[in-house]
Design a protein around this motif. Structure first.
Motif, PDB file in Angstrom:
ATOM      1  N   ALA A  92       0.840  -1.197   0.000  1.00 42.95           N
ATOM      2  CA  ALA A  92       0.000   0.000   0.000  1.00 42.95           C
ATOM      3  C   ALA A  92       0.872   1.244   0.000  1.00 42.95           C
ATOM      4  CB  ALA A  92      -0.905  -0.001   1.217  1.00 42.95           C
ATOM      5  N   SER A  93       0.433   2.261  -0.726  1.00 46.13           N
ATOM      6  CA  SER A  93       1.193   3.510  -0.746  1.00 46.13           C
ATOM      7  C   SER A  93       0.873   4.331   0.495  1.00 46.13           C
ATOM      8  CB  SER A  93       0.878   4.312  -2.006  1.00 46.13           C
ATOM      9  OG  SER A  93      -0.481   4.661  -2.022  1.00 46.13           O
ATOM     10  N   LYS A  94       1.833   5.138   0.952  1.00 43.98           N
ATOM     11  CA  LYS A  94       1.662   5.988   2.122  1.00 43.98           C
ATOM     12  C   LYS A  94       1.829   7.439   1.719  1.00 43.98           C
ATOM     13  CE  LYS A  94       3.200   2.795   5.661  1.00 43.98           C
ATOM     14  NZ  LYS A  94       4.037   2.634   6.847  1.00 43.98           N
ATOM     15  N   THR A  95       1.188   8.310   2.466  1.00 42.43           N
ATOM     16  CA  THR A  95       1.348   9.741   2.229  1.00 42.43           C
ATOM     17  C   THR A  95       2.663  10.218   2.839  1.00 42.43           C
ATOM     18  OG1 THR A  95       0.264  10.370   4.285  1.00 42.43           O
ATOM     19  CG2 THR A  95      -1.158  10.081   2.339  1.00 42.43           C
ATOM     20  N   VAL A  96       3.110  11.390   2.408  1.00 41.15           N
ATOM     21  CA  VAL A  96       4.313  11.996   2.982  1.00 41.15           C
ATOM     22  C   VAL A  96       4.102  12.192   4.476  1.00 41.15           C
ATOM     23  CG1 VAL A  96       5.739  14.077   3.013  1.00 41.15           C
ATOM     24  CG2 VAL A  96       4.962  13.133   0.841  1.00 41.15           C
ATOM     25  N   GLU A  97       2.920  12.645   4.875  1.00 42.55           N
ATOM     26  CA  GLU A  97       2.616  12.875   6.283  1.00 42.55           C
ATOM     27  C   GLU A  97       2.764  11.583   7.097  1.00 42.55           C
ATOM     28  OE1 GLU A  97       0.417  16.032   3.974  1.00 42.55           O
ATOM     29  OE2 GLU A  97       0.720  13.889   3.731  1.00 42.55           O
ATOM     30  N   ALA A  98       2.265  10.469   6.566  1.00 41.75           N
ATOM     31  CA  ALA A  98       2.327   9.199   7.296  1.00 41.75           C
ATOM     32  C   ALA A  98       3.758   8.699   7.450  1.00 41.75           C
ATOM     33  CB  ALA A  98       1.479   8.150   6.580  1.00 41.75           C
ATOM     34  N   VAL A  99       4.596   8.983   6.477  1.00 42.25           N
ATOM     35  CA  VAL A  99       5.986   8.539   6.546  1.00 42.25           C
ATOM     36  C   VAL A  99       6.809   9.432   7.473  1.00 42.25           C
ATOM     37  CG1 VAL A  99       8.115   8.235   5.208  1.00 42.25           C
ATOM     38  CG2 VAL A  99       5.927   7.479   4.255  1.00 42.25           C
ATOM     39  N   LEU A 100       6.673  10.752   7.331  1.00 43.35           N
ATOM     40  CA  LEU A 100       7.502  11.682   8.107  1.00 43.35           C
ATOM     41  C   LEU A 100       6.965  11.965   9.507  1.00 43.35           C
ATOM     42  CD1 LEU A 100       8.406  14.322   5.377  1.00 43.35           C
ATOM     43  CD2 LEU A 100       9.798  12.415   6.209  1.00 43.35           C
ATOM     44  N   PHE A 101       5.640  11.909   9.675  1.00 46.01           N
ATOM     45  CA  PHE A 101       5.020  12.272  10.950  1.00 46.01           C
ATOM     46  C   PHE A 101       4.011  11.215  11.384  1.00 46.01           C
ATOM     47  CE2 PHE A 101       5.869  16.160   8.472  1.00 46.01           C
ATOM     48  CZ  PHE A 101       6.791  16.775   9.309  1.00 46.01           C
ATOM     49  N   PRO A 102       4.440   9.975  11.610  1.00 45.90           N
ATOM     50  CA  PRO A 102       3.474   8.926  11.967  1.00 45.90           C
ATOM     51  C   PRO A 102       2.764   9.239  13.286  1.00 45.90           C
ATOM     52  CG  PRO A 102       5.727   8.156  12.309  1.00 45.90           C
ATOM     53  CD  PRO A 102       5.819   9.501  11.627  1.00 45.90           C
ATOM     54  N   GLY A 103       1.447   9.137  13.260  1.00 44.98           N
ATOM     55  CA  GLY A 103       0.668   9.371  14.466  1.00 44.98           C
ATOM     56  C   GLY A 103       0.426  10.826  14.808  1.00 44.98           C
ATOM     57  N   VAL A 104       0.849  11.753  13.946  1.00 48.88           N
ATOM     58  CA  VAL A 104       0.678  13.187  14.199  1.00 48.88           C
ATOM     59  C   VAL A 104      -0.250  13.751  13.125  1.00 48.88           C
ATOM     60  CG1 VAL A 104       1.860  15.397  14.408  1.00 48.88           C
ATOM     61  CG2 VAL A 104       3.007  13.311  15.159  1.00 48.88           C
ATOM     62  N   ASP A 105      -1.208  14.569  13.534  1.00 46.20           N
ATOM     63  CA  ASP A 105      -2.161  15.167  12.586  1.00 46.20           C
ATOM     64  C   ASP A 105      -1.564  16.420  11.967  1.00 46.20           C
ATOM     65  OD1 ASP A 105      -4.103  13.239  13.129  1.00 46.20           O
ATOM     66  OD2 ASP A 105      -4.855  14.345  14.842  1.00 46.20           O
ATOM     67  N   VAL A 106      -0.919  16.272  10.802  1.00 42.93           N
ATOM     68  CA  VAL A 106      -0.313  17.398  10.103  1.00 42.93           C
ATOM     69  C   VAL A 106      -0.636  17.348   8.621  1.00 42.93           C
ATOM     70  CG1 VAL A 106       1.634  17.602  11.704  1.00 42.93           C
ATOM     71  CG2 VAL A 106       1.883  16.248   9.641  1.00 42.93           C
ATOM     72  N   ARG A 107      -0.481  18.495   7.979  1.00 39.63           N
ATOM     73  CA  ARG A 107      -0.595  18.598   6.525  1.00 39.63           C
ATOM     74  C   ARG A 107       0.710  19.210   6.035  1.00 39.63           C
ATOM     75  NH1 ARG A 107      -4.558  21.957   6.301  1.00 39.63           N
ATOM     76  NH2 ARG A 107      -3.309  23.812   5.979  1.00 39.63           N
TER      77      ARG A 107
END
Length: 58
Positions: A2-17
């Motif tokens: 499955a592909s991941k977003t940049v946010e999920a890779v760099l900031f796992p578990g943090v609500d950021v854009r």
């Protein structure tokens, strides 16, 4: 896989854009903003109405 977003890779578990990504020969700069609810005053528990501070992490 499955592909991941940049946010999920760099900031796992943090609500950021991620707003912007730029690079130079020495480093990568990622500008991100919180998408979570605003914080609360530790004294009165009222929800914040403005940004009180911001900073850069190295």
């Amino acid at each position: 896989m499955a592909s991941k977003t940049v946010e999920a890779v760099l900031f796992p578990g943090v609500d950021v854009r991620v707003e912007r990504v730029s690079d130079s020969s020495d480093f990568l700069v990622v500008e991100a903003v919180s998408t979570d609810l605003p914080g609360r005053c530790p004294d009165c528990r009222e929800q914040a109405k403005r940004t009180h501070s911001s900073y850069q992490r190295a």
